[in-house]
Design a protein around this motif. Structure first.
Motif, short mmCIF file in Angstrom:
data_model
loop_
_atom_site.label_atom_id
_atom_site.label_comp_id
_atom_site.label_asym_id
_atom_site.label_seq_id
_atom_site.Cartn_x
_atom_site.Cartn_y
_atom_site.Cartn_z
N ASP A 274 -6.95 31.90 -5.35
CA ASP A 274 -8.17 31.31 -5.88
C ASP A 274 -9.21 32.40 -6.15
O ASP A 274 -9.72 33.03 -5.21
CB ASP A 274 -8.72 30.28 -4.88
CG ASP A 274 -9.90 29.51 -5.45
OD1 ASP A 274 -10.31 29.81 -6.59
OD2 ASP A 274 -10.42 28.62 -4.75
N GLU B 17 -21.81 32.24 -4.56
CA GLU B 17 -20.95 31.59 -3.55
C GLU B 17 -20.53 32.62 -2.51
O GLU B 17 -19.99 33.68 -2.86
CB GLU B 17 -19.72 31.00 -4.23
CG GLU B 17 -18.86 30.13 -3.33
CD GLU B 17 -19.29 28.67 -3.29
OE1 GLU B 17 -20.42 28.41 -2.84
OE2 GLU B 17 -18.51 27.82 -3.72
N TYR C 156 -18.41 28.40 0.48
CA TYR C 156 -17.11 28.03 -0.13
C TYR C 156 -16.34 27.10 0.81
O TYR C 156 -15.84 26.04 0.39
CB TYR C 156 -16.33 29.31 -0.41
CG TYR C 156 -14.91 29.12 -0.90
CD1 TYR C 156 -14.65 28.91 -2.24
CD2 TYR C 156 -13.85 29.17 0.00
CE1 TYR C 156 -13.35 28.73 -2.69
CE2 TYR C 156 -12.55 29.00 -0.44
CZ TYR C 156 -12.30 28.79 -1.78
OH TYR C 156 -11.00 28.62 -2.22
N HIS D 278 -18.06 23.69 1.04
CA HIS D 278 -17.84 22.84 -0.13
C HIS D 278 -16.42 22.26 -0.14
O HIS D 278 -16.20 21.13 -0.56
CB HIS D 278 -18.10 23.61 -1.42
CG HIS D 278 -19.53 23.99 -1.59
ND1 HIS D 278 -19.95 25.16 -2.15
CD2 HIS D 278 -20.66 23.35 -1.20
CE1 HIS D 278 -21.27 25.22 -2.13
NE2 HIS D 278 -21.72 24.13 -1.56
N LEU D 279 -15.46 23.05 0.33
CA LEU D 279 -14.09 22.52 0.40
C LEU D 279 -13.98 21.43 1.45
O LEU D 279 -13.37 20.39 1.24
CB LEU D 279 -13.11 23.65 0.79
CG LEU D 279 -12.70 24.65 -0.27
CD1 LEU D 279 -11.71 25.65 0.32
CD2 LEU D 279 -12.06 23.96 -1.46
N GLY E 290 -17.60 17.90 -2.93
CA GLY E 290 -18.49 18.57 -3.88
C GLY E 290 -19.90 18.09 -3.77
O GLY E 290 -20.50 18.06 -2.69
N ALA F 288 -15.99 13.70 -5.47
CA ALA F 288 -15.11 14.82 -5.20
C ALA F 288 -14.49 14.66 -3.82
O ALA F 288 -15.17 14.36 -2.86
CB ALA F 288 -15.89 16.12 -5.29
N ASN G 160 -26.81 20.90 -7.70
CA ASN G 160 -25.36 20.82 -7.97
C ASN G 160 -24.89 19.38 -8.10
O ASN G 160 -23.85 19.00 -7.57
CB ASN G 160 -24.57 21.53 -6.86
CG ASN G 160 -24.72 23.01 -6.97
OD1 ASN G 160 -24.91 23.56 -8.05
ND2 ASN G 160 -24.67 23.69 -5.83
N LYS H 109 -11.36 22.44 -8.95
CA LYS H 109 -12.56 23.25 -8.74
C LYS H 109 -12.32 24.56 -9.44
O LYS H 109 -11.38 25.26 -9.07
CB LYS H 109 -12.78 23.46 -7.24
CG LYS H 109 -14.16 23.93 -6.86
CD LYS H 109 -15.17 22.85 -6.97
CE LYS H 109 -16.58 23.37 -6.71
NZ LYS H 109 -17.62 22.48 -7.14
N PRO H 110 -13.05 24.94 -10.45
CA PRO H 110 -14.22 24.29 -11.00
C PRO H 110 -13.88 23.08 -11.85
O PRO H 110 -12.85 23.06 -12.52
CB PRO H 110 -14.85 25.38 -11.87
CG PRO H 110 -13.73 26.30 -12.22
CD PRO H 110 -12.76 26.24 -11.08
N ASP H 111 -14.78 22.07 -11.80
CA ASP H 111 -14.63 20.90 -12.65
C ASP H 111 -15.62 21.03 -13.83
O ASP H 111 -16.31 22.04 -13.96
CB ASP H 111 -14.89 19.63 -11.83
CG ASP H 111 -14.19 18.41 -12.44
OD1 ASP H 111 -13.78 18.48 -13.61
OD2 ASP H 111 -14.08 17.39 -11.75
N ASP I 81 -19.21 22.37 -13.36
CA ASP I 81 -19.26 23.82 -13.11
C ASP I 81 -19.05 24.58 -14.42
O ASP I 81 -19.74 25.55 -14.71
CB ASP I 81 -18.17 24.23 -12.12
CG ASP I 81 -18.22 23.43 -10.84
OD1 ASP I 81 -19.29 23.38 -10.22
OD2 ASP I 81 -17.19 22.83 -10.47
#
Lengths: 326, 495
Positions: free
Chosen positions: A84, A269, A274, A277-278, A282, A288, B214, B427-429, B432
């Motif tokens: 990633d 970020e 990070y 958020h995971l 989201g 999300a 966001n 992610k990213p969607d 973003d």
């Protein structure tokens, strides 16, 4: 008969040392110490040690955090994180944050500590308080206030810079990917400067004044005294300060989360935002799906990275210690 | 794993949850309404309504008057944490009696976990008949024939372009009769933004928004502008949304409307039409800036209006679906699935009858009428949505826009087994990606859009395959409606 022959050898008996008490007796002797430590130890085990091991188990599952994890994916989460680019970007931003903030902040903190340590300085206590106030202010409050200030006055500063030709156009300080991380680092330096200032002040106050007086008699100027007395005498406390500053910087989260949420488009970020958020999904209002398994894998990998970095730091410090001893 | 390991684990889980719940309880008490009904015997009710809070409080007052001895203790939770809090409350065995249904996990999953109480005892066919036809839908608010929820809201255009009259008038954007010249096409919007930015002398910008939270504000812009250009999926605000049902796919990479609008967006930014702090402003701040005339146009939903009305700011208009041509090529489509699930009674409630009475009151036609009068949105009961009885002109305009919301395909009607399909979001969607394009971090727009569309379809296919693996008859073709014309209402046939 030779002299050697007449010398009597000491009897081969063990030295008369009192036998070491058993473990249980030693614990009983310090029972109140253990009693005082117990609550913290229990909390540490429940909320730090247990989650570390529990989260490792979650790394093998795809799990949204609700119910029990059931979708076993093996090492797929680690594979996904390793591939990633946002994760590696976050690692990069975290290291940039730490390696810019720590040196700049330490130099500033030492300079201020030297000034505040001057016995002739009036209102020294007032200034110490002023510089320490940001530390006791929550990062969330700092972030919200600064965000409001930039929202309301940032365009005035931006238009001034644009009019004077310093910049091509107006700058969105926290919304421009070229400036957002720099602004966060600046705020981070200001916010935690007080910690290091206090540590350095404490270190400076352990240096005997006689050393400076003797140096002065020998004709040393302030610069020579600084490099020949202050720096060597601060070395030990300095090592602790550097280690603590790096540990704090690698854990940066709240400032970034409040100021930019990791944006724009992941430009700020850091690893902890990070992971957050995971783990928690989201944005608000959106559907999300959180992925606790993936977040645990990212957390575990980052932990490994920090262990490697810490090991390197320890080796470097040992090397410095050995050179000093020689 | 030994039994002792299990019990230790359970103990630690219980300790952690207990501590969490205690902390939660402390936090909750700070948020509760503080009404006289806040007693231990009162029904516990959770929602995330902040701007709609006056309406909820009024409904509580009316309910308590009509049901003597039954109180409602409201707790308004933070929107962003709502799903986590409901999950935590259910895991700890202490959920509220009535709660707004969180978006995560899916309603199907919540029913499967036994969080929600079937309402059949009270939700008789007679009770159901007070709602419009098609309200109760298997896979949305009905599972295995049992009703779990009822709607509060009707479908209105999700997003609108808001136009500040004062700003427009100050730069001469008026018709010969002195009224504001309302832009309706992409070209007219561009021209208005240019005029404002040039003629206001730096006081105002053409556009502004607040993206700091966001919450995907820039995706709202994409959604609003591409629908009228004939991309009926718009921009997805959730993992399974935004699909173009003509092909059953996301068409970011193939429908040129997306790239065309994003090119225009970047052009607007380059020409200085946007307020420079837009990316770092919060949505709240942007709303205040629009009110103060710092920019002439913004994109948002009807939720903006109550706050502006409270501030006595009504000097604005709204339009929806600005399009490249004078006639939109696509519309907003009614959402019988999303709107059908408002609140539910907890399966753990010890006051289930009273809890249903409260849910019944909240979803009644009278409450719906008050919902509209309080400028919160349109009601599930069509009779309530009459613009004539509304004092606020901008809100009456919004209510009148419900005519522009068409009936579209509903895959769940065709195959209720699709309720179990829960794709995750990449992610990213899209939100973003649009931010990345706006800030210049993404240069190759077309490639990024194509890649995102592929990723979304892959995740969606995986989710469908996972459900099919469990023995359910589902397929990605269930989402394809080749005979759908996005400019006309569509009735989905059962399979």
């Amino acid at each position: 008969m030779s002299l050697l022959a007449t010398r009597q050898r000491p009897p081969r008996t063990a030295p008369t040392v009192a036998p070491r008490p058993g473990l249980w007796r030693r614990i009983r002797a310090a029972k109140w110490s253990y009693a005082y430590l117990a609550p913290m130890a229990v909390l540490l085990l429940a909320f730090v040690v247990y989650p570390i091991f529990a989260s490792f188990g979650y790394t093998f599952y795809r799990w949204n955090g609700i119910g029990e994890p059931g979708d076993y994916v093996g090492l797929a989460n680690f594979q996904q994180i390793l591939h990633d680019r946002i994760f590696w970007g976050a690692v990069g931003h975290t290291f940039v944050y730490a390696f810019v903030l720590v040196p700049v902040q330490l130099v500033l903190a030492l300079a201020l500590a030297l000034v505040l340590n001057n016995p002739k300085l009036k209102f020294a206590l007032f200034f110490r308080t002023v510089y320490f106030i940001p530390v006791v202010t929550s990062a969330a409050v700092v972030g919200v206030v600064i965000q409001l200030m930039l929202a309301n006055f940032g365009d005035s500063a931006g238009s001034l810079l644009a009019k004077t030709g310093v910049t091509d156009g107006q700058i969105d300080w926290l919304g421009d990917p070229h400036t957002a991380l720099a602004v966060i680092i600046l705020i981070g330096i200001w916010h935690t400067l007080g910690y290091n200032l206090v540590y350095f002040l404490a270190g400076l106050q352990t240096i005997p004044a006689e050393l400076y007086e003797a140096a002065k008699l020998d004709g040393c100027g302030p610069v020579q005294s600084f490099f020949r007395i202050t720096i060597p005498m601060l070395r030990q406390v300095g090592v602790v300060i550097v280690v603590l500053a790096f540990i704090g910087s690698f854990q940066v989260f709240d400032l970034v989360q409040v100021l930019t949420g990791g944006g724009p488009y992941f430009a700020t970020e850091v690893v902890n935002t990070y992971i957050y958020h995971l783990a928690f999904g989201g944005s608000p209002g959106s559907a999300a799906q959180p992925d606790v398994g993936l977040a645990s894998a990212a957390s575990f990998l980052y932990g490994l990275l920090l262990i490697v970095f810490s090991a390197l730091q320890v080796l470097a410090l040992r090397g410095i210690g050995r050179r000093r001893a020689a | 794993m030994t039994s002792s390991n299990v019990s230790r684990r359970r103990l630690l889980h219980a300790a952690a949850l207990g501590a969490g719940t205690m902390a939660l309880g402390g936090g909750l008490s700070a948020c509760s309404s503080g009404s006289p009904s806040a007693s231990a015997d009162a029904l516990a009710y959770w929602d995330w309504y902040v701007t709609q809070a006056p309406w909820v409080d009024k409904e509580i007052e009316l309910f308590e008057k009509a049901h003597s001895g039954v109180g409602v203790n409201k707790t308004t939770q933070q929107n962003a944490k709502y799903a986590d809090l409901v999950a935590l409350a259910n895991r700890s065995g202490n959920p509220p009696d009535v709660f707004m249904i969180p978006q995560v996990p899916s309603v199907a999953e919540q029913v499967a976990k036994g969080w929600l109480l079937p309402l059949d005892e009270w939700a008789t066919p007679e009770w159901q008949s007070r709602f419009p036809e098609g309200t109760f839908l298997e896979g949305a608010n009905v599972f295995d024939g049992k009703v779990y929820s009822a709607p509060l809201k009707g479908s209105g255009p999700q997003l609108q372009l808001y136009i500040h009259h004062g700003v427009f008038k100050s730069v001469g954007l008026t018709n010969p009769d002195g009224s504001v010249k309302i832009p309706r096409t992409w070209d007219e919007v561009t021209s208005a933004a240019q005029t404002i930015t040039k003629k206001s002398g730096g006081k105002s910008y053409g556009f502004g928004f607040g993206n700091a939270d966001n919450i995907g504000v820039l995706a709202w812009w994409l959604d609003l502008f591409v629908r009228g250009a004939g991309a009926p999926g718009g921009a997805p605000t959730g993992p399974g949304l935004g699909m173009d049902y003509r092909v059953g796919k996301w068409t970011f990479g193939t429908d040129r409307a997306y790239a065309d609008f994003l090119e225009l967006l970047v052009e607007w930014k380059k020409r200085g039409f946007f307020h420079p702090n837009s990316v770092s402003l919060s949505d709240e701040a942007a709303r205040a800036f629009f009110e103060r005339g710092k920019f002439g146009m913004t994109v948002g939903g009807v939720w903006n209006q109550p706050e502006w009305t409270q501030h006595k700011f009504t000097d604005y208009s709204l339009v929806t679906l600005p399009s490249p041509t004078t006639t939109p090529q696509g519309y907003y489509y009614a959402d019988p699935v999303g709107n059908g699930t408002f609140a539910a009674v907890s399966a753990k409630s010890k006051k289930a009858h009273e809890a249903f009475q409260w849910l019944d009151a909240l979803t009644s036609p009278a409450a719906g009428r008050r919902w509209v009068q309080a400028l919160n949105g349109v009601s599930a009961h069509p009779a309530n949505n009459d613009p004539d009885g509304i004092d606020s002109k901008p809100f009456a305009t919004f209510v009148g826009m419900t005519e522009q919301v068409l009936r579209g395909p509903v895959p769940l009607v065709r195959n209720p087994a699709l309720a179990a399909v829960a794709p995750s979001a990449p992610k990213p969607d899209i939100s973003d990606v649009v931010t990345g394009i706006y800030t210049g971090q993404i240069k190759d727009v077309q490639s990024e859009l194509s890649s995102l569309a592929d990723k979304k379809f892959q995740l969606f296919s995986d989710a469908v395959a996972a459900v099919a693996k469990k023995g359910k008859k589902v397929s990605t073709s269930d989402y394809v409606f080749p005979d759908w014309d996005p400019t006309k209402p569509y009735t989905t046939k059962k399979a």
